[in-house]
Design a protein around this motif. Structure first.
Motif, PDB file in Angstrom:
ATOM      1  N   LYS A   1      57.558 -37.822  49.630  1.00 26.01           N
ATOM      2  CA  LYS A   1      58.282 -38.648  48.656  1.00 26.01           C
ATOM      3  C   LYS A   1      58.216 -40.131  49.050  1.00 26.01           C
ATOM      4  O   LYS A   1      58.556 -40.500  50.175  1.00 26.01           O
TER       5      LYS A   1
ATOM      6  N   ASN B   1      68.673 -42.490  42.981  1.00 25.69           N
ATOM      7  CA  ASN B   1      67.228 -42.562  43.196  1.00 25.69           C
ATOM      8  C   ASN B   1      66.644 -43.944  42.938  1.00 25.69           C
ATOM      9  O   ASN B   1      65.445 -44.144  43.057  1.00 25.69           O
TER      10      ASN B   1
ATOM     11  N   TYR C   1      62.135 -45.289  52.072  1.00 22.89           N
ATOM     12  CA  TYR C   1      61.486 -43.977  52.236  1.00 22.89           C
ATOM     13  C   TYR C   1      61.115 -43.607  53.673  1.00 22.89           C
ATOM     14  O   TYR C   1      61.192 -42.443  54.047  1.00 22.89           O
TER      15      TYR C   1
END
Lengths: 83, 296
Positions: free
Chosen positions: B149, B5, B213
């Motif tokens: 996200k 992440n 992203y």
């Protein structure tokens, strides 16, 4: 005959919106329903200041103050040329 | 650290390391650096005439030099107010992102970023409160909304970049303008000196966030993000046309002045010129492919 404050407000919303509006009423939630975007609050505040002739004290102002045309009229344009 | 992440990249790590070093070597004390006279000599320029919002219009032609200088003072207060509010939002957002595990590599620079933005607010704020009636109030609001996200972080840093890229062009031009009052010139220079690093960081970090992203966003999200950036650029520019500035400068019918100035080809040309590098960045990096067509 000059346009009433309420009519000017309706015209402003219709001019600024990028949404297809089937029926804009004075109770339509302007931001919740995506009629206006939050980035347009500044333009709305300046427009209300212009038609009401009074500067809006923005400190502590809640988004709900601009919920719909009725609320805006009540909060900022009372005593104007209401029809 | 290369956890799944974590969005740190080698290029970003190098940028952070370099910018931290430069910030440490060029630490500025805003309280000692500037001279603050009791009163300002107002018979001078505080904003470069070519950057004044109504320059190039017939109304500008009608003003005499004294009126133009008065307007240049209030335009400076308006410009500093835009900076104060933009930096206040920035500080709030940066503080909440300190020590976040998904981008912990940038935290060392976020400390400098926060420190430097606070110092900018010190001198912008001191000018507005000492020589005018304080900063003009901010009238921009952002409502809470749901994000995909990475979308909120991307938009936060993209909006910072938009705000700072535009501000910095004003700073750069005015930092070199000997017509300006020395205090106004120095404020513009100091701001540019530190903002150059923030811009460097901002461009790199916006690219990293976008690359990380955006491939996972739906078409609807991509459309929303692009529209949000376009709207933000337009709203940022509209802040530069402030009826309160015009009123304080003694111009009649300030709301009509705002409308006239916003619509005037001369001011559109100025906005287009100042936005050019920003729009090119957005377009080149695929963030807003048609950025040059955005209404300014």
């Amino acid at each position: 005959m000059s346009e009433s404050t309420r009519e000017k407000l309706r015209a402003f919303v219709l001019e600024k919106t990028e949404s297809a509006i089937a029926d804009l009423t004075d109770q339509t939630h302007l931001f919740e329903n995506g009629i206006l975007k939050s980035i347009q609050v500044m333009d709305l505040i300046l427009f209300v200041e212009e038609i009401s002739g009074q500067e809006i004290d923005v400190e502590g102002l809640k988004p709900g103050a601009f919920k719909d045309i009725d609320t805006i009229m009540k909060n900022f344009c009372e005593n104007r040329d209401e029809k | 650290m290369n956890e799944a992440n974590n969005i740190n990249t080698e290029a970003l790590d190098h940028t952070v390391e370099r910018l931290c070093r430069v910030s440490e070597e060029n630490y500025i004390d805003p309280f000692a650096r500037l001279d603050w006279p009791e009163e300002l000599d107002r018979d001078t320029w505080f904003t470069s005439p070519e950057l004044i919002s109504i320059e190039g219009t017939s109304l500008w032609d009608e003003l005499d030099e004294s009126q133009r200088k008065t307007l240049s003072f209030y335009e400076a207060v308006g410009f500093y107010s835009i900076n104060i509010h933009g930096e206040r939002r920035l500080i709030e957002g940066l503080a909440s992102r300190l020590y976040r595990k998904d981008h912990d590599g940038v935290t060392p620079y976020l400390h400098h970023f926060l420190d430097e933005e606070n110092k900018h607010m010190v001198y912008f704020g001191r000018f507005c409160t000492r020589y005018a009636n304080g900063p003009y109030p901010e009238k921009k609001f952002a409502f809470v909304q749901e994000y995909e996200k990475g979308e909120e972080d991307f938009l936060f840093f993209a909006e910072i970049m938009v705000f700072e890229e535009i501000v910095d062009i004003f700073n750069r031009k005015q930092a070199k303008d000997d017509r300006l009052h020395p205090l106004a010139k120095e404020i513009n220079w100091l701001h540019h000196f530190e903002e150059a690093r923030h811009l460097s960081f901002g461009r790199e970090f916006v690219k990293v966030l976008w690359q990380r992203y955006s491939p996972n966003w739906t078409d609807d999200t991509l459309k929303r993000v692009r529209e949000t950036i376009g709207s933000f650029i337009g709203a940022t520019w509209r802040e530069y046309y402030n009826p309160s500035v015009y009123k304080d400068a003694g111009l009649a019918d300030p709301f009509a002045v705002r409308k006239m100035a916003l619509a005037h080809p001369a001011s559109l040309a100025r906005r287009t010129e100042i936005s050019a590098a920003l729009l090119k960045f957005l377009s080149t990096n695929g963030i807003v492919p048609n950025a040059k067509e955005l209404p300014l």
